[in-house]
Structure formats: C-alpha cells, structure tokens
Design a protein around this motif. Sequence first.
Motif, PDB file in Angstrom:
ATOM      1  N   GLY A 180      36.076   1.969 -16.352  1.00  8.83           N
ATOM      2  CA  GLY A 180      36.433   2.653 -15.115  1.00  8.83           C
ATOM      3  C   GLY A 180      35.470   3.739 -14.704  1.00  8.83           C
ATOM      4  N   ASP A 181      34.529   4.144 -15.586  1.00  9.54           N
ATOM      5  CA  ASP A 181      33.532   5.151 -15.225  1.00  9.54           C
ATOM      6  C   ASP A 181      32.469   4.537 -14.327  1.00  9.54           C
ATOM      7  N   THR A 182      31.931   5.342 -13.421  1.00  9.20           N
ATOM      8  CA  THR A 182      30.815   4.920 -12.575  1.00  9.20           C
ATOM      9  C   THR A 182      29.681   5.921 -12.722  1.00  9.20           C
ATOM     10  N   PHE A 183      28.458   5.463 -12.437  1.00  7.12           N
ATOM     11  CA  PHE A 183      27.308   6.358 -12.546  1.00  7.12           C
ATOM     12  C   PHE A 183      26.314   6.094 -11.425  1.00  7.12           C
ATOM     13  N   MET A 184      25.546   7.134 -11.113  1.00  8.54           N
ATOM     14  CA  MET A 184      24.482   7.045 -10.117  1.00  8.54           C
ATOM     15  C   MET A 184      23.258   7.763 -10.652  1.00  8.54           C
ATOM     16  N   ASP A 226      38.685  11.218 -12.985  1.00 10.54           N
ATOM     17  CA  ASP A 226      38.335  12.171 -11.943  1.00 10.54           C
ATOM     18  C   ASP A 226      39.079  11.830 -10.652  1.00 10.54           C
ATOM     19  N   PRO A 227      39.191  12.810  -9.726  1.00 14.70           N
ATOM     20  CA  PRO A 227      39.886  12.544  -8.466  1.00 14.70           C
ATOM     21  C   PRO A 227      39.354  11.332  -7.704  1.00 14.70           C
ATOM     22  N   HIS A 228      38.031  11.121  -7.726  1.00 16.45           N
ATOM     23  CA  HIS A 228      37.436   9.968  -7.036  1.00 16.45           C
ATOM     24  C   HIS A 228      37.339   8.737  -7.935  1.00 16.45           C
ATOM     25  N   GLY A 229      37.682   8.904  -9.216  1.00 15.64           N
ATOM     26  CA  GLY A 229      37.390   7.854 -10.192  1.00 15.64           C
ATOM     27  C   GLY A 229      38.091   6.540  -9.939  1.00 15.64           C
ATOM     28  N   ARG A 230      39.363   6.585  -9.575  1.00 18.20           N
ATOM     29  CA  ARG A 230      40.115   5.339  -9.392  1.00 18.20           C
ATOM     30  C   ARG A 230      39.528   4.508  -8.256  1.00 18.20           C
ATOM     31  N   ARG A 231      39.210   5.174  -7.134  1.00 22.33           N
ATOM     32  CA  ARG A 231      38.642   4.456  -5.996  1.00 22.33           C
ATOM     33  C   ARG A 231      37.286   3.842  -6.349  1.00 22.33           C
ATOM     34  N   LEU A 232      36.463   4.603  -7.051  1.00 21.59           N
ATOM     35  CA  LEU A 232      35.153   4.100  -7.442  1.00 21.59           C
ATOM     36  C   LEU A 232      35.275   2.942  -8.414  1.00 21.59           C
ATOM     37  N   GLY A 233      36.227   3.041  -9.340  1.00 29.29           N
ATOM     38  CA  GLY A 233      36.446   1.946 -10.273  1.00 29.29           C
ATOM     39  C   GLY A 233      36.855   0.672  -9.557  1.00 29.29           C
ATOM     40  N   GLN A 234      37.675   0.797  -8.524  1.00 28.29           N
ATOM     41  CA  GLN A 234      38.080  -0.369  -7.740  1.00 28.29           C
ATOM     42  C   GLN A 234      36.886  -0.990  -7.024  1.00 28.29           C
ATOM     43  N   LEU A 235      35.998  -0.148  -6.498  1.00 30.44           N
ATOM     44  CA  LEU A 235      34.806  -0.657  -5.812  1.00 30.44           C
ATOM     45  C   LEU A 235      33.888  -1.407  -6.786  1.00 30.44           C
ATOM     46  N   GLN A 254      28.295  -7.672  -0.760  1.00 28.49           N
ATOM     47  CA  GLN A 254      27.728  -6.841  -1.820  1.00 28.49           C
ATOM     48  C   GLN A 254      27.005  -5.628  -1.241  1.00 28.49           C
ATOM     49  N   ASN A 255      26.245  -5.844  -0.173  1.00 31.76           N
ATOM     50  CA  ASN A 255      25.486  -4.766   0.441  1.00 31.76           C
ATOM     51  C   ASN A 255      26.419  -3.682   0.970  1.00 31.76           C
ATOM     52  N   HIS A 256      27.470  -4.096   1.670  1.00 34.85           N
ATOM     53  CA  HIS A 256      28.399  -3.115   2.234  1.00 34.85           C
ATOM     54  C   HIS A 256      29.189  -2.403   1.145  1.00 34.85           C
ATOM     55  N   LEU A 257      29.617  -3.125   0.126  1.00 31.88           N
ATOM     56  CA  LEU A 257      30.340  -2.491  -0.970  1.00 31.88           C
ATOM     57  C   LEU A 257      29.467  -1.460  -1.688  1.00 31.88           C
ATOM     58  N   ALA A 258      28.195  -1.793  -1.883  1.00 29.04           N
ATOM     59  CA  ALA A 258      27.279  -0.868  -2.557  1.00 29.04           C
ATOM     60  C   ALA A 258      27.079   0.398  -1.733  1.00 29.04           C
ATOM     61  N   GLN A 259      26.994   0.253  -0.402  1.00 27.76           N
ATOM     62  CA  GLN A 259      26.827   1.433   0.439  1.00 27.76           C
ATOM     63  C   GLN A 259      28.089   2.292   0.453  1.00 27.76           C
ATOM     64  N   ILE A 260      29.262   1.646   0.450  1.00 23.98           N
ATOM     65  CA  ILE A 260      30.514   2.396   0.366  1.00 23.98           C
ATOM     66  C   ILE A 260      30.584   3.127  -0.972  1.00 23.98           C
ATOM     67  N   LEU A 261      30.176   2.446  -2.033  1.00 28.40           N
ATOM     68  CA  LEU A 261      30.136   3.064  -3.358  1.00 28.40           C
ATOM     69  C   LEU A 261      29.213   4.279  -3.354  1.00 28.40           C
ATOM     70  N   LEU A 262      28.047   4.146  -2.718  1.00 23.16           N
ATOM     71  CA  LEU A 262      27.100   5.255  -2.636  1.00 23.16           C
ATOM     72  C   LEU A 262      27.727   6.455  -1.936  1.00 23.16           C
TER      73      LEU A 262
END
Length: 320
Positions: free
Chosen positions: A66-70, A143-152, A171-179
């Motif tokens: 469920g963690d995300t990174f940039m 984290d507060p944003h973590g659940r949404r990011l994990g879903q993305l 994929q392109n749109h999902l990646a931009q939303i993730l960003l």
Amino acid sequence: MLGFRDPVADAIGLLRPRTVIGPSLRATGEWALRFDTFLHVRIGGLVRGTCWLILEGHEPVLLREGDTFMLGNPPPYVLASTPDASPRPAAPVLAGAEDGFVRIGPESEDDLYLCVGHIAFDDRNAALLTDLLPPLVIVRAADPHGRRLGQLIDLLATEVGIAAAGGPLVQNHLAQILLVHMLRAHAGRTDRPTGWLGALNEDGVGAALRAVHADMAHSWSLKELAEISHMSRSAFARAFKSHVGIPPLEYLIQWRMSLARDALTRDTLSISELARATGYLSESAFSTAFRRVVGSSPAQFRNQARQPARAAANGKAEGG
C-alpha cells in the motif's frame, strides 16, 4: 485564456508529461534490481508484499503493502528483498516481461507485487516541477493520502497486466493523477517544500497564487494580490518571497513567459493575441518582457521552434 485553475494545473500542462509504466514485478526469495539515473520522475508502489528501496546518499527504506513512492531526478537506486542482496541491472530483467509482468523466483501467493513507471517532461519547462522535488517522497498506506494512492497503484498495475483497448491512454491518465496526488501529499507535510508547491498551503499566499493562475491576462498589481491575501503590501511581499523564493510580480512574469514559450512552440496564438492573453497592453511591451526573460524576441523563438518540425516534415517527404 492561457492560465489554468492553479499552479499545479499550469505546471502539468506546460510539462507535457510522457508516461511509461514498466512491467509489474512479482518476486520471491532473494533478489535486487538496480535502476539507472532517470530524468525526471519515477513513481511506484506496492500492491502486495514488502521490499527495500535503496537510494544513493540515503538510508535504505522498507516499503510495505500500500505504500507509494516518487523519485525526483533520481540517482541510481535499488529495489531489493533485503538491503544486502547483490543487485543486477534492472533493464535486461524488465525487457524479458511477458503479459505485463516480470517474475523473479517461483510463483507464490506471498510474493512481492510492485508497479513502477516513469514520467518524462518537456525539457524547456521541467524545472518548474523537478526543482521543487526532493530525491524521494514516500507516502505510507496509513497516511491521509495513502489509501487513495494505494488504490491508484492497484488500478495502474491492473491496466499493465491486461491487453485491453485504450490501455496506454488509461495508464497515462492514471499516472498523471497519481503524480498530482503525490504532489498534494508532499506539499501537505510539515516539512513543506519550497516554491509555489509549498506556498499553496499558506492561506494568504496560496490565495494570491490561485488568483494569478486563474487569470494570467489580468494586469495584477502588488496591491491587488496583497488584498486577496488579506495582508499589507509589505507583509505580503515578504511572505511571498519567503515561501516562493522570488518577489510576486517577478513570479507572475516568469509564469507568463513559460506559458508564452509553450504557446509559441505549439504556434497556437499570434504574438499580438499572446500579448493580450498574458496581460500586456501592447505587443511591444510583451516582446520586451519576453526578450528579457528568454533572451530572444517572440518571433525569433517561434521560428526556432518551427525548425525541428520543418526538418521532420522534409525528411518524411524525402523518405516517400
């Protein structure tokens, strides 16, 4: 109108992001992959399992489900099952993907499931964002944003694994939303970033920033921006420079010229139309400001931008 709704929308529009989501990784046992330097942003997250992210100059970080990174303009880094696993180059391993997956080790219900990709930007404007990013941003599942990011990340991994119509577009749109959500998470932390990204969360300065980006054609004055921020002019000017790094009217000019460069590159407006769209009363005033910031006249810049397109068109014609 050239301006969008806010600085983030302006930046994403100017950056012309190009997204490549790599094959998802499923791994068991001991493994480690070394990724080369990449411009400009890498994003990823764990759908299942745990792994270590080892970035040069930083302590190893354990990533959990469920963690995300940039990663902003990242140096070489390693993703691994353990910090001391011996890494091998990632590129040849990922090149052997089948059906959107790369597998390391035998199949298991307890394997790691990792989705990772990269986003490249137009080089002329990449610094608008990359200069504001630290090398590593991690958003934990809790984290507060973590659940949404994990879903993305989960949606992104699913799209990579299926050969459905419109897959690359999704994929392109999902990646931009993730960003965008990663940027929001980063900007909302107490160790706030510098520049406009961090200033968006300041009530007064953020209100002025949003007003400017909503109407770049307006002839903004320091007095108007200070009133929007509910501050005196001197207090607003100090607060703006403290958070953003440059004075408010200089910031306005820089963004106007970024929008102008983009419009001239795409040849979407005449120079007189562009002058009005960026808040100048005359073409000569716009041209003077453009030359001061960019180093050439608008006409020269547009002609230079047209040359690669002409060369490509000529090559295509000659090729048949």
